[in-house]
Design a protein around this motif. Structure first.
Motif, PDB file in Angstrom:
ATOM      1  N   ASN A 121       0.850  -1.187   0.000  1.00  0.00           N
ATOM      2  CA  ASN A 121       0.000   0.000   0.000  1.00  0.00           C
ATOM      3  C   ASN A 121       0.888   1.240   0.000  1.00  0.00           C
ATOM      4  O   ASN A 121       1.237   1.764   1.043  1.00  0.00           O
ATOM      5  CB  ASN A 121      -0.916   0.012   1.232  1.00  0.00           C
ATOM      6  CG  ASN A 121      -1.894  -1.130   1.222  1.00  0.00           C
ATOM      7  OD1 ASN A 121      -2.093  -1.784   0.209  1.00  0.00           O
ATOM      8  ND2 ASN A 121      -2.503  -1.388   2.347  1.00  0.00           N
ATOM      9  N   SER A 122       1.259   1.681  -1.180  1.00  0.00           N
ATOM     10  CA  SER A 122       2.087   2.885  -1.324  1.00  0.00           C
ATOM     11  C   SER A 122       1.413   3.796  -2.345  1.00  0.00           C
ATOM     12  O   SER A 122       0.368   3.460  -2.885  1.00  0.00           O
ATOM     13  CB  SER A 122       3.501   2.502  -1.762  1.00  0.00           C
ATOM     14  OG  SER A 122       3.451   1.740  -2.959  1.00  0.00           O
ATOM     15  N   SER A 123       2.014   4.912  -2.610  1.00  0.00           N
ATOM     16  CA  SER A 123       1.414   5.882  -3.528  1.00  0.00           C
ATOM     17  C   SER A 123       1.358   5.338  -4.952  1.00  0.00           C
ATOM     18  O   SER A 123       2.311   4.733  -5.430  1.00  0.00           O
ATOM     19  CB  SER A 123       2.216   7.179  -3.512  1.00  0.00           C
ATOM     20  OG  SER A 123       1.640   8.125  -4.387  1.00  0.00           O
ATOM     21  N   SER A 124       0.259   5.577  -5.612  1.00  0.00           N
ATOM     22  CA  SER A 124       0.102   5.092  -6.984  1.00  0.00           C
ATOM     23  C   SER A 124       0.350   6.166  -8.035  1.00  0.00           C
ATOM     24  O   SER A 124       0.477   5.853  -9.211  1.00  0.00           O
ATOM     25  CB  SER A 124      -1.303   4.505  -7.179  1.00  0.00           C
ATOM     26  OG  SER A 124      -2.273   5.527  -7.241  1.00  0.00           O
ATOM     27  N   PHE A 125       0.417   7.429  -7.607  1.00  0.00           N
ATOM     28  CA  PHE A 125       0.514   8.519  -8.590  1.00  0.00           C
ATOM     29  C   PHE A 125       1.832   9.249  -8.481  1.00  0.00           C
ATOM     30  O   PHE A 125       2.173   9.737  -7.406  1.00  0.00           O
ATOM     31  CB  PHE A 125      -0.617   9.528  -8.397  1.00  0.00           C
ATOM     32  CG  PHE A 125      -0.578  10.659  -9.383  1.00  0.00           C
ATOM     33  CD1 PHE A 125      -1.147  10.512 -10.626  1.00  0.00           C
ATOM     34  CD2 PHE A 125       0.065  11.847  -9.077  1.00  0.00           C
ATOM     35  CE1 PHE A 125      -1.097  11.545 -11.559  1.00  0.00           C
ATOM     36  CE2 PHE A 125       0.114  12.882  -9.996  1.00  0.00           C
ATOM     37  CZ  PHE A 125      -0.461  12.734 -11.236  1.00  0.00           C
TER      38      PHE A 125
END
Length: 162
Positions: free
Chosen positions: A93-97
């Motif tokens: 669960n990390s940043s996607s953008f």
């Protein structure tokens, strides 16, 4: 755009509920593409060393650093996390953008294009497939991949100009 991104992801979720084999193909593609692009980048590094072309080393590295910085600035939850979708890729669960995979795949593809046009076109096609697989596995929204692509192609274009 956020609403459209979510609508696309939910439509894909519905599609893949009916086509589970295709979903598994996307998971395999997204996992293998990372390994493939790392291997290809090693080839690019070797070529850069042999030809003394430091830009082939610098531009992919800078692309990665800028993408990581943008992910920290514009933190966005991944679709599987935000929409409560099962994550078949065992992704964190990390940043996607923006998409690190897309920006890296496209700048490596552009580096390959710099080295050899046919090989570069093939790698850019694989970069497109990589980006799509990231969307289809619900680890990125379409805009994550599009912006990653723009970043990768932009830095790859600078490679040609400089």
């Amino acid at each position: 755009m956020d609403k459209l991104d979510k609508q696309i992801i939910l439509s894909l979720l519905n599609f893949f509920e009916r086509h589970k084999l295709l979903k598994q193909l996307c998971v395999i593609t997204t996992k293998l593409s990372s390994k493939l692009f790392i291997t290809i980048y090693l080839y690019v590094l070797f070529f850069a060393y042999k030809t003394n072309n430091i830009n082939l080393i610098i531009f992919p590295f800078v692309t990665l650093l800028i993408t990581i910085a943008l992910q920290k600035i514009f933190f966005r939850k991944r679709p599987f996390e935000e929409l409560g979708i099962e994550n078949d890729t065992k992704h964190e669960n990390s940043s996607s953008f923006p998409s690190k995979h897309s920006s890296s795949a496209f700048v490596i593809g552009m580096s390959c294009l710099y080295i050899n046009s046919l090989f570069g076109i093939l790698m850019l096609l694989l970069a497109i497939i990589t980006g799509l697989s990231r969307i289809f596995c619900f680890v990125h929204y379409p805009t994550d991949v599009m912006i990653g692509m723009v970043i990768g192609i932009s830095f790859g274009t600078l490679l040609f100009i400089l």
